[in-house]
Motif scaffolding. Structure first.
Motif, PDB file in Angstrom:
ATOM      1  N   SER A 124       0.901  -1.166   0.013  1.00 32.91           N
ATOM      2  CA  SER A 124       0.008  -0.238  -0.173  1.00 32.91           C
ATOM      3  C   SER A 124       0.866   1.367   0.172  1.00 32.91           C
ATOM      4  CB  SER A 124      -0.831  -0.066   1.199  1.00 32.91           C
ATOM      5  OG  SER A 124      -1.714  -1.293   1.341  1.00 32.91           O
ATOM      6  N   GLY A 125       2.047   1.212   0.063  1.00 37.50           N
ATOM      7  CA  GLY A 125       3.031   2.343   0.080  1.00 37.50           C
ATOM      8  C   GLY A 125       3.524   2.930   1.397  1.00 37.50           C
ATOM      9  N   ASN A 126       3.043   2.058   2.420  1.00 32.33           N
ATOM     10  CA  ASN A 126       3.707   2.413   3.879  1.00 32.33           C
ATOM     11  C   ASN A 126       5.212   1.845   3.915  1.00 32.33           C
ATOM     12  OD1 ASN A 126       1.087   3.245   4.835  1.00 32.33           O
ATOM     13  ND2 ASN A 126       0.576   1.255   4.533  1.00 32.33           N
ATOM     14  N   ARG A 127       5.880   3.035   4.429  1.00 38.17           N
ATOM     15  CA  ARG A 127       7.215   2.394   4.736  1.00 38.17           C
ATOM     16  C   ARG A 127       7.353   1.247   5.918  1.00 38.17           C
ATOM     17  NH1 ARG A 127      12.060   4.516   2.372  1.00 38.17           N
ATOM     18  NH2 ARG A 127      13.546   2.947   3.468  1.00 38.17           N
ATOM     19  N   ILE A 128       7.993   0.099   5.360  1.00 39.68           N
ATOM     20  CA  ILE A 128       8.296  -0.800   6.414  1.00 39.68           C
ATOM     21  C   ILE A 128       9.695  -1.001   6.680  1.00 39.68           C
ATOM     22  CG2 ILE A 128       5.773  -2.058   6.099  1.00 39.68           C
ATOM     23  CD1 ILE A 128       7.426  -3.739   4.084  1.00 39.68           C
ATOM     24  N   ASP A 129      10.461  -0.822   5.799  1.00 40.58           N
ATOM     25  CA  ASP A 129      11.820  -1.227   5.998  1.00 40.58           C
ATOM     26  C   ASP A 129      12.229  -2.689   6.459  1.00 40.58           C
ATOM     27  OD1 ASP A 129      13.738   1.341   5.775  1.00 40.58           O
ATOM     28  OD2 ASP A 129      12.095   2.154   6.961  1.00 40.58           O
ATOM     29  N   LEU A 130      11.735  -3.678   5.866  1.00 42.52           N
ATOM     30  CA  LEU A 130      11.720  -5.078   5.773  1.00 42.52           C
ATOM     31  C   LEU A 130      12.774  -5.946   5.342  1.00 42.52           C
ATOM     32  CD1 LEU A 130       9.863  -7.144   7.534  1.00 42.52           C
ATOM     33  CD2 LEU A 130       8.547  -7.577   5.204  1.00 42.52           C
ATOM     34  N   VAL A 131      13.442  -6.412   5.741  1.00 42.40           N
ATOM     35  CA  VAL A 131      14.338  -7.523   5.326  1.00 42.40           C
ATOM     36  C   VAL A 131      13.453  -8.857   5.416  1.00 42.40           C
ATOM     37  CG1 VAL A 131      16.669  -8.718   5.357  1.00 42.40           C
ATOM     38  CG2 VAL A 131      16.282  -6.018   5.690  1.00 42.40           C
ATOM     39  N   ARG A 132      13.561  -9.686   4.078  1.00 41.72           N
ATOM     40  CA  ARG A 132      12.936 -10.937   4.183  1.00 41.72           C
ATOM     41  C   ARG A 132      14.088 -12.048   4.323  1.00 41.72           C
ATOM     42  NH1 ARG A 132       7.589 -11.039   3.897  1.00 41.72           N
ATOM     43  NH2 ARG A 132       6.541  -9.127   2.917  1.00 41.72           N
ATOM     44  N   TYR A 133      14.404 -12.953   5.041  1.00 45.21           N
ATOM     45  CA  TYR A 133      15.102 -14.057   5.096  1.00 45.21           C
ATOM     46  C   TYR A 133      14.600 -15.317   4.740  1.00 45.21           C
ATOM     47  CZ  TYR A 133      17.938 -10.620   8.076  1.00 45.21           C
ATOM     48  OH  TYR A 133      18.556  -9.428   8.320  1.00 45.21           O
ATOM     49  N   HIS A 134      15.348 -16.088   4.320  1.00 46.65           N
ATOM     50  CA  HIS A 134      14.974 -17.809   4.098  1.00 46.65           C
ATOM     51  C   HIS A 134      14.781 -18.390   5.705  1.00 46.65           C
ATOM     52  CE1 HIS A 134      15.140 -21.982   3.446  1.00 46.65           C
ATOM     53  NE2 HIS A 134      14.737 -21.721   2.565  1.00 46.65           N
ATOM     54  N   PRO A 135      13.618 -19.121   5.923  1.00 50.43           N
ATOM     55  CA  PRO A 135      13.225 -19.428   7.355  1.00 50.43           C
ATOM     56  C   PRO A 135      14.632 -20.321   7.901  1.00 50.43           C
ATOM     57  CG  PRO A 135      11.470 -20.238   5.602  1.00 50.43           C
ATOM     58  CD  PRO A 135      12.648 -19.601   4.871  1.00 50.43           C
ATOM     59  N   SER A 136      15.516 -20.715   7.175  1.00 49.69           N
ATOM     60  CA  SER A 136      16.552 -21.246   7.903  1.00 49.69           C
ATOM     61  C   SER A 136      17.365 -20.361   8.772  1.00 49.69           C
ATOM     62  CB  SER A 136      17.422 -22.101   6.871  1.00 49.69           C
ATOM     63  OG  SER A 136      16.980 -23.155   5.999  1.00 49.69           O
ATOM     64  N   TYR A 137      17.565 -19.223   8.136  1.00 48.49           N
ATOM     65  CA  TYR A 137      17.796 -17.966   8.814  1.00 48.49           C
ATOM     66  C   TYR A 137      17.391 -17.906  10.099  1.00 48.49           C
ATOM     67  CZ  TYR A 137      19.726 -13.484  10.182  1.00 48.49           C
ATOM     68  OH  TYR A 137      20.096 -12.199  10.802  1.00 48.49           O
ATOM     69  N   HIS A 138      16.195 -17.708  10.428  1.00 53.58           N
ATOM     70  CA  HIS A 138      15.429 -17.623  11.599  1.00 53.58           C
ATOM     71  C   HIS A 138      15.573 -18.651  12.174  1.00 53.58           C
ATOM     72  CE1 HIS A 138      13.466 -13.891  10.092  1.00 53.58           C
ATOM     73  NE2 HIS A 138      13.083 -14.430   9.041  1.00 53.58           N
ATOM     74  N   GLN A 139      15.585 -19.832  11.714  1.00 52.34           N
ATOM     75  CA  GLN A 139      15.854 -21.098  12.586  1.00 52.34           C
ATOM     76  C   GLN A 139      17.253 -21.205  13.304  1.00 52.34           C
ATOM     77  OE1 GLN A 139      14.861 -23.912   9.637  1.00 52.34           O
ATOM     78  NE2 GLN A 139      12.728 -24.007  10.148  1.00 52.34           N
ATOM     79  N   LEU A 140      18.071 -20.812  12.592  1.00 55.83           N
ATOM     80  CA  LEU A 140      19.576 -20.604  13.175  1.00 55.83           C
ATOM     81  C   LEU A 140      19.627 -19.373  14.311  1.00 55.83           C
ATOM     82  CD1 LEU A 140      21.600 -20.955   9.818  1.00 55.83           C
ATOM     83  CD2 LEU A 140      21.621 -22.503  11.868  1.00 55.83           C
ATOM     84  N   MET A 141      18.796 -18.432  14.191  1.00 57.35           N
ATOM     85  CA  MET A 141      18.638 -17.174  15.058  1.00 57.35           C
ATOM     86  C   MET A 141      18.050 -18.064  16.345  1.00 57.35           C
ATOM     87  SD  MET A 141      20.050 -14.275  14.189  1.00 57.35           S
ATOM     88  CE  MET A 141      19.283 -13.173  15.198  1.00 57.35           C
TER      89      MET A 141
END
Ligand code: FAD
Length: 552
Positions: free
Chosen positions: A83-100
């Motif tokens: 919708s054009g709202n500023r979000i500054d989002l980085v998307r990672y592969h689920p594996s990255y999140h699992q390691l975190m």
């Protein structure tokens, strides 16, 4: 069509032989003699069962797979939502999140802060060393979160609010205000376009708003892990360069204008997003005093430098694991590689490097556990600079040599050696590149000459055990008593500080084959030489056995 011409027969061109199956399902701790000994030697014996448990976890095939995925599927940046709202989002592969999730649930970011005591840093370092062998990139926010704690403590009010969530053993990757989360991660922004080493050249400004907060305007050229919940940042306040905690969201739930411009396209460390950002009136809270920003953030920097030692030692270890495992299964010219004398020299030399790196890293971990003692404090002050300089700088070439042991396969991306090689220079460059570490050693000595006295006191403990060691000690002392062109000679001096300390620690470690090999090849030779030039007489069998991940 005759049988000989049928497609299935034509397709069967050859049988795959002499290719080495992937190494998985082994216990990284049980198979690491140097690490186990260093943990025992430095006060981490109480955690033996936990380390054995974690060594098994880190060897699981699904964990190894996560490391590959986190690198193959690189982070993607989205500045706005649909919708054009500023979000500054980085998307990672689920594996990255699992390691975190795994790292944070094990307390790799917090254990010595929440459960301090003898061996706390040693055990955390050992676990982190095991964990980083899965994947190095996600270690960046883990390390920064860990290292932020001493700096944030300088502001008791912030510490009360933030530290319980920073040290919590949980992971919340959601893109929402810190007030709504129970677990937080922290990054840092020091480097600007015009200067990274020389942070005093920072041009970003911080204007006091009269209510205890500041408004930051400016830019940061490197800000890794931009999905962290807040960042320690330097900016010029009226009283001079100061340190601030800058959240991604304001306490009222609105977005703090800390805007990511783009992600860096890096040669290595690709699972870790590194961003360029602009602060467009971003809210920040002062850490420490105005004008004393370097002093405030240096608390963080010392710890990140220590983690660079852990990370690079870990990279070296995983490189040796792969090299020795491969050589133990691959035949050339009718013989298994590991049985061939020249390959033995290379493998043993690679392992010898790990022995020195682990010994030094764990010794500094022990110093961190006993900072109430002057000797340990002094050792830590010099040791983080010397160790970061030496271990991180030795790693790229080490990674390359290990990669070469696998021949052409070594540089192919579905062999971890290729990633280890790409990741290897990172720790040397960030958090103070090589020259900066060498100059920091000189600065530390100039500021408090006791640091070098304590360093020599430590080295004296091994005096008299080996004539070559004693001679190296005399040479080193002579080099330091000569102040001529000392800045020009700084790298050479730090090299010698590192080598003599590693030799001392390996002598104290008690394995005479390792200590002898180290002294013979690192202290008793003149001029440049490549890996695999160990002198004759070195007990390569013992070294290779110590490095063999499957020899328990
Ligand atoms: C993967 C990665 C992630 C990073 N993440 C972050 C982050 O999250 N936050 C952050 O703030 N920064 C981050 N950095 C930036 C990093 O800390 C800087 O790049 C580093 O400190 C060097 O600064 P610079 O690039 O400005 O180089 P410069 O400061 O220009 O230095 C260039 C070279 O000159 C040498 N040098 C400098 N001064 C002297 C001197 N007086 N004498 C001799 N030699 C000298 C340095 O050793 C270096 O080799 C990251 C970097 C990398 C590679």
């Amino acid at each position: 069509m005759s049988e000989a011409e049928s497609p299935s027969v034509l397709a069967a061109t050859h049988e795959v032989i002499n290719q080495v199956p992937p190494l998985a399902g082994h216990n990284l701790y049980a198979g690491d003699t140097a690490l186990r000994e260093a943990v025992q030697h430095n006060g981490g014996h109480w955690a033996e069962d936990d380390l054995q448990r974690y060594g098994e976890v880190c060897g699981r095939p699904e964990m190894i797979e996560r490391g590959y995925n986190a690198n193959e599927f690189k982070p993607i940046f989205e500045s706005h939502d649909r919708s054009g709202n500023r979000i500054d989002l980085v998307r990672y592969h689920p594996s990255y999140h699992q390691l975190m999730q795994l790292a944070l649930s094990e307390g790799l970011h917090s254990a010595p802060w929440t459960d301090p005591g003898p061996g706390a840093h040693v055990v955390r370092a050992a676990k982190y060393y095991l964990h980083s062998q899965l994947e190095a990139g996600h270690g960046c926010p883990i390390t920064m979160t860990f290292a932020s704690v001493p700096s944030i403590r300088l502001n008791p009010q912030l510490a009360d609010e933030w530290l319980p969530k920073i040290t919590a053993r949980g992971y919340d990757s959601s893109n929402r205000p810190y007030t709504e989360k129970s677990a937080l991660t922290i990054g840092m922004g020091m480097t600007e376009k015009q200067g990274g080493s020389d942070v005093r050249a920072n041009t970003s400004t911080a204007t006091p708003m009269g209510d205890g907060t500041y408004e930051l305007v400016g830019h940061k050229w490197f800000m890794s892990a931009p999905m962290c919940d807040a960042f320690l940042m330097l900016a010029q306040a009226p009283g001079g360069l100061s340190c601030f905690l800058v959240p991604r969201w304001r306490p009222d739930g609105s977005k703090n204008p800390l805007q990511v411009q783009r992600l860096k396209k890096k040669a290595g460390n690709v699972s870790n997003a590194s961003s360029e950002v602009e602060m467009r009136g971003a809210l920040g809270w002062l850490i420490g005093e105005e004008g004393r920003g370097v002093n405030a953030i240096i608390e963080m920097v010392a710890t990140t430098r220590f983690d660079c030692m852990i990370g690079s030692s870990s990279g070296q270890r995983q490189a040796v694991v792969q090299a020795i495992y491969h050589a133990s299964q691959r035949s050339t010219f009718g013989n298994i590689l590991i049985d061939q004398p020249l390959m033995q020299n290379v493998l043993a030399d690679l392992q010898l490097e790990v022995e020195g790196s682990v010994a030094m890293t764990m010794r500094i971990a022990r110093a961190l556990d006993h900072l109430d003692r002057e000797h340990e404090q002094m050792l830590m002050r010099l040791g983080t600079a010397v160790g970061k300089y030496w271990i991180c700088k030795r790693t790229p070439h080490h990674a390359y040599e290990a990669m070469e042991c696998l021949g052409g396969n070594g540089i192919i991306e579905n062999f971890i050696t290729a990633r280890l090689y790409r990741d290897a220079p990172i720790n040397a460059i960030w958090e103070g590149s090589g020259n900066i570490q060498a100059l920091d050693v000189l600065r530390a000595i100039a500021k408090a000459p006791a640091v070098i006295t304590h360093w020599f006191d430590e080295l004296e403990q091994s005096k008299g055990t080996d004539l070559r060691y004693d001679r190296a000690l005399v040479r080193l002392k002579n080099e330091f008593s000569n102040r001529d062109e000392i800045e020009y000679r700084a790298r050479h001096l730090v090299d010698q500080l590192a080598l003599t300390m590693q030799a001392h620690l390996l002598v104290q470690g008690g394995n005479s084959a390792v200590a002898e090999a180290f002294i013979a090849s690192r202290l008793n030779t003149v001029g440049a030489h490549n890996t695999g030039c160990l002198p004759t007489g070195v007990d390569v069998t013992t070294l290779i056995e110590r490095g063999n991940p499957l020899a328990v």
